[in-house]
Each structure stands twice: as C-alpha cells, then as structure tokens.
Design a protein around this motif. Structure first.
Motif, PDB file in Angstrom:
ATOM      1  N   ALA A  89       0.839  -1.202   0.000  1.00 40.97           N
ATOM      2  CA  ALA A  89       0.000   0.000   0.000  1.00 40.97           C
ATOM      3  C   ALA A  89       0.872   1.250   0.000  1.00 40.97           C
ATOM      4  N   ASN A  90       1.896   1.269   0.845  1.00 32.82           N
ATOM      5  CA  ASN A  90       2.811   2.413   0.894  1.00 32.82           C
ATOM      6  C   ASN A  90       3.510   2.617  -0.444  1.00 32.82           C
ATOM      7  N   ALA A  91       3.932   1.528  -1.084  1.00 35.88           N
ATOM      8  CA  ALA A  91       4.647   1.620  -2.360  1.00 35.88           C
ATOM      9  C   ALA A  91       3.782   2.253  -3.445  1.00 35.88           C
ATOM     10  N   LEU A  92       2.455   2.081  -3.332  1.00 33.65           N
ATOM     11  CA  LEU A  92       1.549   2.638  -4.338  1.00 33.65           C
ATOM     12  C   LEU A  92       0.958   3.980  -3.905  1.00 33.65           C
ATOM     13  N   GLY A  93       1.507   4.551  -2.826  1.00 32.08           N
ATOM     14  CA  GLY A  93       1.102   5.890  -2.419  1.00 32.08           C
ATOM     15  C   GLY A  93      -0.051   5.966  -1.440  1.00 32.08           C
ATOM     16  N   PHE A  94      -0.418   4.850  -0.850  1.00 31.79           N
ATOM     17  CA  PHE A  94      -1.513   4.820   0.117  1.00 31.79           C
ATOM     18  C   PHE A  94      -0.965   4.627   1.533  1.00 31.79           C
ATOM     19  N   GLY A  95      -1.814   4.852   2.500  1.00 29.43           N
ATOM     20  CA  GLY A  95      -1.491   4.533   3.879  1.00 29.43           C
ATOM     21  C   GLY A  95      -2.175   3.235   4.245  1.00 29.43           C
ATOM     22  N   ALA A  96      -1.645   2.547   5.269  1.00 28.41           N
ATOM     23  CA  ALA A  96      -2.219   1.278   5.699  1.00 28.41           C
ATOM     24  C   ALA A  96      -2.090   1.124   7.202  1.00 28.41           C
ATOM     25  N   HIS A  97      -3.077   0.437   7.779  1.00 28.54           N
ATOM     26  CA  HIS A  97      -3.116   0.209   9.225  1.00 28.54           C
ATOM     27  C   HIS A  97      -3.516  -1.239   9.473  1.00 28.54           C
ATOM     28  N   TRP A  98      -2.597  -2.026  10.020  1.00 27.33           N
ATOM     29  CA  TRP A  98      -2.832  -3.442  10.318  1.00 27.33           C
ATOM     30  C   TRP A  98      -3.336  -3.559  11.743  1.00 27.33           C
ATOM     31  N   VAL A  99      -4.532  -4.121  11.907  1.00 29.81           N
ATOM     32  CA  VAL A  99      -5.118  -4.331  13.229  1.00 29.81           C
ATOM     33  C   VAL A  99      -5.681  -5.752  13.312  1.00 29.81           C
ATOM     34  N   THR A 100      -5.953  -6.181  14.537  1.00 29.61           N
ATOM     35  CA  THR A 100      -6.718  -7.422  14.711  1.00 29.61           C
ATOM     36  C   THR A 100      -8.066  -7.072  15.317  1.00 29.61           C
ATOM     37  N   ARG A 101      -8.117  -6.564  16.508  1.00 24.94           N
ATOM     38  CA  ARG A 101      -9.337  -6.241  17.226  1.00 24.94           C
ATOM     39  C   ARG A 101     -10.058  -7.525  17.670  1.00 24.94           C
ATOM     40  N   TRP A 102     -11.056  -7.353  18.502  1.00 24.91           N
ATOM     41  CA  TRP A 102     -11.764  -8.480  19.114  1.00 24.91           C
ATOM     42  C   TRP A 102     -12.409  -9.391  18.088  1.00 24.91           C
ATOM     43  N   PHE A 103     -12.884  -8.833  16.989  1.00 22.93           N
ATOM     44  CA  PHE A 103     -13.623  -9.634  16.011  1.00 22.93           C
ATOM     45  C   PHE A 103     -12.730 -10.605  15.240  1.00 22.93           C
ATOM     46  N   ALA A 104     -11.419 -10.468  15.368  1.00 24.66           N
ATOM     47  CA  ALA A 104     -10.512 -11.460  14.782  1.00 24.66           C
ATOM     48  C   ALA A 104     -10.520 -12.746  15.600  1.00 24.66           C
ATOM     49  N   PHE A 105     -10.944 -12.643  16.860  1.00 21.02           N
ATOM     50  CA  PHE A 105     -10.878 -13.783  17.779  1.00 21.02           C
ATOM     51  C   PHE A 105     -12.243 -14.313  18.195  1.00 21.02           C
ATOM     52  N   ASP A 106     -13.283 -13.580  17.893  1.00 24.68           N
ATOM     53  CA  ASP A 106     -14.641 -13.995  18.230  1.00 24.68           C
ATOM     54  C   ASP A 106     -15.164 -14.888  17.108  1.00 24.68           C
ATOM     55  N   SER A 107     -15.620 -16.094  17.430  1.00 26.12           N
ATOM     56  CA  SER A 107     -16.009 -17.048  16.391  1.00 26.12           C
ATOM     57  C   SER A 107     -17.202 -16.565  15.568  1.00 26.12           C
ATOM     58  N   ASP A 108     -18.212 -15.956  16.212  1.00 28.58           N
ATOM     59  CA  ASP A 108     -19.367 -15.462  15.451  1.00 28.58           C
ATOM     60  C   ASP A 108     -18.960 -14.332  14.513  1.00 28.58           C
ATOM     61  N   ALA A 109     -18.178 -13.397  15.025  1.00 29.70           N
ATOM     62  CA  ALA A 109     -17.740 -12.269  14.204  1.00 29.70           C
ATOM     63  C   ALA A 109     -16.822 -12.737  13.080  1.00 29.70           C
TER      64      ALA A 109
END
Length: 192
Positions: free
Chosen positions: A130-150
């Motif tokens: 993303a940076n190489a193509l001129g964009f910004g990027a933000h890598w997150v997990t948050r609770w929904f990465a670990f909640d089975s329903d989400a």
C-alpha cells in the motif's frame, strides 16, 4: 548485491497511518491486485500459501459495522449506545479493508506455527505494498478477529482464523514518529 539507499530510508522511516486518518480515494482494482501480489511475496516454506484474502469495501463497510454492533451488544461487549456506535465504525473511514486469513493446517513437514507466521508476514507486506503505491495502511486485529461469530460473519471458514485486517486509504495526515526500541537493550549475543 549493492546497498539500496532508497529502500533503506523507507524502512527506517516507515510509519503506520491509523484508520481514522485514512480516506478516499482507495486503491482501484489494478492497484489492489498489485498490493495483494506484493503481500504474497513472503517466506513460504513448502510453497503452501497458507493464507487468503477477504475484501471489504463500499457499502459493505456499513453492513459490517451493523453486524459487529449486534454481536457486541449480544455478547455484552457493547453495553452502551456509544460502544455500539464505536463498533459500527470499525471498518470506517478507510475506503478499503483487506482481511488476511490464516489457512494453516497440519502438514507432514511444515509446522502450523510457521504457516501462521507466513500469513502474518502477508499482513506486513500488504502494508508495504500500500505504501509503495502511495496509500497509507493500518494493520489491526481487534476483538472480532478472535470472536467465532464475528470471524464467521467476516468470512472465516472452519479451521481458519484472521491474522489481521489491513485498512487502506489515502493518508489525511502525517503522524509523528514514535519511540522505537533500544536495539542494545533487546539484543544479546549467544556465547555458548
């Protein structure tokens, strides 16, 4: 191989632009494909490609927010209107988010942990793409990465798990650098 001063400077100055500071325009289809191609160029013992992508864009971002708020309210994670509203904005304002899913599975030679690390590297390489193509990027997990329903609602299948969500868009600010680790304090030399 000679020193690449431009690449070295990029790595020494790379910063995350957090999701609240990412806005339209996002990448077009060609740019996104190039970012995903860059993301996939990671160490991958056994050439398993133990990851896959899920793209969230457009009106889907608001729908995701509504569903996350419902899950958060049902599970007690969102106890107030403000907390539910916060969940509604998890995939906003960035115009595009890429979910990176680990598809790590038992293998005769390659440990699942190593496969998981490959998927994590994909997230970071996606930020670089993303940076190489001129964009910004933000890598997150948050609770929904670990909640089975989400996770299921967001596209994970049985036996899979999210290793990250990478929000991508046009930076609206340049964030100040933060303190970095003291390399001497975190480095030792093995002496037998």
């Amino acid at each position: 191989m000679s020193e690449n001063a431009v690449l070295k400077d990029y790595f020494l100055s790379r910063r995350t632009v957090t999701a609240p500071f990412l806005a339209e325009p996002g990448p077009d289809a060609r740019q996104l494909r190039e970012m995903l191609t860059i993301a996939s160029r990671v160490p991958d013992h056994g050439k398993l490609a133990p990851w896959r992508f899920v793209i969230y864009e457009g009106e889907a971002r608001q729908k995701i927010g509504e569903r996350l708020a419902e899950i958060a309210e049902r599970t007690g994670r969102a106890k107030t209107i403000e907390e539910a509203d916060f969940e509604r904005g998890q995939f906003l304002p960035a115009p595009l988010t890429v979910g990176v899913i680990s598809t790590a599975a038992p293998h005769v030679k390659i440990p699942e942990f190593e496969q998981l690390l490959a998927a994590g590297n994909v997230c970071f390489n996606l930020c670089h793409g993303a940076n190489a193509l001129g964009f910004g990027a933000h890598w997150v997990t948050r609770w929904f990465a670990f909640d089975s329903d989400a996770s299921e609602m967001l596209g994970a299948r049985a036996g899979e798990r999210f290793v990250g969500f990478v929000h991508i868009g046009t930076p609206q600010t340049r964030l100040e650098d933060r303190d970095r680790p003291d390399i001497e304090a975190i480095t030792t030399r093995w002496e037998g």
